[in-house]
Design a protein around this motif. Sequence first.
Motif, PDB file in Angstrom:
ATOM      1  N   ARG A   1       0.977  -1.391   0.267  1.00 21.66           N
ATOM      2  CA  ARG A   1      -0.403   0.310   0.725  1.00 21.66           C
ATOM      3  C   ARG A   1       0.557   1.338  -0.060  1.00 21.66           C
ATOM      4  N   PRO A   2       0.460   2.982  -1.043  1.00 19.77           N
ATOM      5  CA  PRO A   2       1.022   3.084  -0.057  1.00 19.77           C
ATOM      6  C   PRO A   2       0.771   4.054   0.124  1.00 19.77           C
ATOM      7  N   VAL A   3       2.317   4.780   1.225  1.00 22.91           N
ATOM      8  CA  VAL A   3       2.172   5.398   2.520  1.00 22.91           C
ATOM      9  C   VAL A   3       1.773   7.046   2.443  1.00 22.91           C
ATOM     10  N   TYR A   4       0.985   7.217   3.226  1.00 21.88           N
ATOM     11  CA  TYR A   4       1.007   8.555   3.631  1.00 21.88           C
ATOM     12  C   TYR A   4       1.802   9.869   4.709  1.00 21.88           C
ATOM     13  N   ILE A   5       2.026  10.897   4.468  1.00 23.21           N
ATOM     14  CA  ILE A   5       3.153  11.323   4.225  1.00 23.21           C
ATOM     15  C   ILE A   5       2.815  12.962   5.462  1.00 23.21           C
ATOM     16  N   ARG A   6       2.827  13.100   6.841  1.00 23.13           N
ATOM     17  CA  ARG A   6       2.803  14.858   6.608  1.00 23.13           C
ATOM     18  C   ARG A   6       3.819  15.713   6.250  1.00 23.13           C
ATOM     19  N   MET A   7       4.574  15.278   6.746  1.00 21.60           N
ATOM     20  CA  MET A   7       5.732  16.463   6.356  1.00 21.60           C
ATOM     21  C   MET A   7       6.690  16.484   5.619  1.00 21.60           C
ATOM     22  N   PRO A   8       6.833  15.651   3.783  1.00 25.09           N
ATOM     23  CA  PRO A   8       8.114  15.342   3.688  1.00 25.09           C
ATOM     24  C   PRO A   8       8.906  16.068   3.534  1.00 25.09           C
ATOM     25  N   ASN A   9       8.879  17.875   3.810  1.00 24.63           N
ATOM     26  CA  ASN A   9      10.223  18.669   3.392  1.00 24.63           C
ATOM     27  C   ASN A   9      11.187  18.780   5.541  1.00 24.63           C
ATOM     28  N   ALA A  10      10.445  18.018   6.238  1.00 29.54           N
ATOM     29  CA  ALA A  10      11.109  18.155   7.423  1.00 29.54           C
ATOM     30  C   ALA A  10      12.498  17.799   7.423  1.00 29.54           C
ATOM     31  N   ILE A  11      13.085  18.292   8.574  1.00 27.43           N
ATOM     32  CA  ILE A  11      14.201  17.747   7.937  1.00 27.43           C
ATOM     33  C   ILE A  11      15.202  17.200   9.102  1.00 27.43           C
ATOM     34  N   ARG A  12      15.546  16.079   9.900  1.00 26.54           N
ATOM     35  CA  ARG A  12      16.050  15.179  11.299  1.00 26.54           C
ATOM     36  C   ARG A  12      17.021  14.846  11.145  1.00 26.54           C
ATOM     37  N   PRO A  13      17.587  14.758  12.122  1.00 27.71           N
ATOM     38  CA  PRO A  13      18.738  14.362  12.600  1.00 27.71           C
ATOM     39  C   PRO A  13      18.915  12.544  12.863  1.00 27.71           C
ATOM     40  N   TRP A  14      18.458  11.887  11.412  1.00 31.53           N
ATOM     41  CA  TRP A  14      18.535  10.474  11.840  1.00 31.53           C
ATOM     42  C   TRP A  14      20.004   9.771  12.264  1.00 31.53           C
ATOM     43  N   GLN A  15      19.460   8.486  13.189  1.00 33.86           N
ATOM     44  CA  GLN A  15      20.647   7.936  13.731  1.00 33.86           C
ATOM     45  C   GLN A  15      20.305   6.204  13.990  1.00 33.86           C
ATOM     46  N   TYR A  16      21.104   5.814  13.996  1.00 32.45           N
ATOM     47  CA  TYR A  16      20.923   3.766  13.784  1.00 32.45           C
ATOM     48  C   TYR A  16      20.921   3.825  15.605  1.00 32.45           C
ATOM     49  N   VAL A  17      20.125   2.937  15.246  1.00 35.44           N
ATOM     50  CA  VAL A  17      19.485   2.678  17.015  1.00 35.44           C
ATOM     51  C   VAL A  17      21.084   1.946  17.941  1.00 35.44           C
ATOM     52  N   LEU A  18      21.467   1.118  17.023  1.00 28.72           N
ATOM     53  CA  LEU A  18      22.944   0.359  17.401  1.00 28.72           C
ATOM     54  C   LEU A  18      24.092   1.922  17.587  1.00 28.72           C
ATOM     55  N   ASP A  19      23.789   2.354  17.412  1.00 32.97           N
ATOM     56  CA  ASP A  19      24.910   3.576  17.516  1.00 32.97           C
ATOM     57  C   ASP A  19      24.697   3.925  18.660  1.00 32.97           C
ATOM     58  N   LEU A  20      23.161   4.571  19.089  1.00 32.32           N
ATOM     59  CA  LEU A  20      22.657   5.402  20.076  1.00 32.32           C
ATOM     60  C   LEU A  20      23.180   4.473  21.075  1.00 32.32           C
ATOM     61  N   ILE A  21      22.124   3.112  21.369  1.00 29.97           N
ATOM     62  CA  ILE A  21      22.856   2.460  22.349  1.00 29.97           C
ATOM     63  C   ILE A  21      24.598   2.580  22.566  1.00 29.97           C
ATOM     64  N   THR A  22      25.190   1.717  21.691  1.00 30.43           N
ATOM     65  CA  THR A  22      26.273   1.951  22.279  1.00 30.43           C
ATOM     66  C   THR A  22      27.107   3.149  22.931  1.00 30.43           C
ATOM     67  N   GLY A  23      26.190   4.507  22.254  1.00 31.98           N
ATOM     68  CA  GLY A  23      26.777   5.204  22.831  1.00 31.98           C
ATOM     69  C   GLY A  23      26.324   5.646  24.353  1.00 31.98           C
TER      70      GLY A  23
END
Length: 361
Positions: free
Chosen positions: A218-240
């Motif tokens: 199914r297609p996914v509906y997106i609210r804020m396609p232009n919003a910029i976020r600082p994405w980070q991988y879960v294992l990076d964060l947990i290790t930190g």
Amino acid sequence: MDREFWKNKRILLTGHSGFKGSWMTLMLKYLGAYIMGYSLPPPSSPSLFDLTKASDGIISIIDDIRNFDSLKKIISTHKPEIVIHMAAQSLVRYSYKHPVETYSTNIMGTVNVLESIRSTDSVRVALVITSDKCYKNLNWPWGYRETDVLGGSDPYSSSKGCAEIIVEAYRRSFFPVEKYNMHGTAIATARAGNVIGGGDWGEDRLIPDVMRSWLSDRPVYIRMPNAIRPWQYVLDLITGYLVLIEKLWKEGPTYSEAWNFGPSESNCKSVKWVLDELKKLWNDRVTWIYDMNEHPLESTYLKLDCSKTYSRLGWYPLYDIKKTLEKIVAWYKAYRNGNNMREYCLNEIKSYLDHELKNEL
């Protein structure tokens, strides 16, 4: 990270049934820690917690962080050396619908944890996880530093700002750094946001929304396609987080403060950019649609200045955004194909830690 440090450490982890909590449980189990989990039931079905049988081999208590008597009894009975407080109501949009639940969980839940720690002498280290949204968001182009003003214009964000203030008050009142030799407990907070990885099935989050839709064609509906976020991988964060806990254990007074955890500038991408990359990795037939309906207010831009964490902890994320998205798509494809997801996640943890060790050498 010192892998040997974690062997047989007695750890209470609140929120162990959630997305990040399940990855943390598996990581600590892999490292040989003795784990007590305290959490509500998994927040979704399916859930990473159930798919990986994360409760196997640990003490898993299903209860509410707002139940002070129960939490205090668990801590006094099991005598953890380290407390990692991750339990929270973590959704902005949900907080608009359920502000009382959000405030009582995130504020009084934090009080209950700290007060329970105060009633025992077993806890040497406590790490309270808050959020990058604890800052008063002025929509400026540079990252927020740990000394910037706390705030929040929605119930979730303001509740996390309150949690930070509560930790600071307890630290100054009951666990002052200058009297560390008397009480022996080091307490810090960690601020992070936009943590992504395989196994997230939460509501109103980009990766789960996308994967649920695309797994069903199914297609996914997106609210804020232009919003910029600082994405980070879960294992990076947990290790930190684990690196910070090691520092608190060894040099408590030096590290008992607030810490930002975030990716490099190159990982700050728009939602649209992430969607387009995911589409290439999944298959080009899937689609997303801009949802132009009215929605509660959300920030369009927020990032952290992590220079203190990078320089003083020596922690850096291992994976860039492209590698992170590859890992995410591989996880959901493995789930779709019926793989043993506990084995898959433990192998992913091993691969990540091997990569970390190689970088250290």
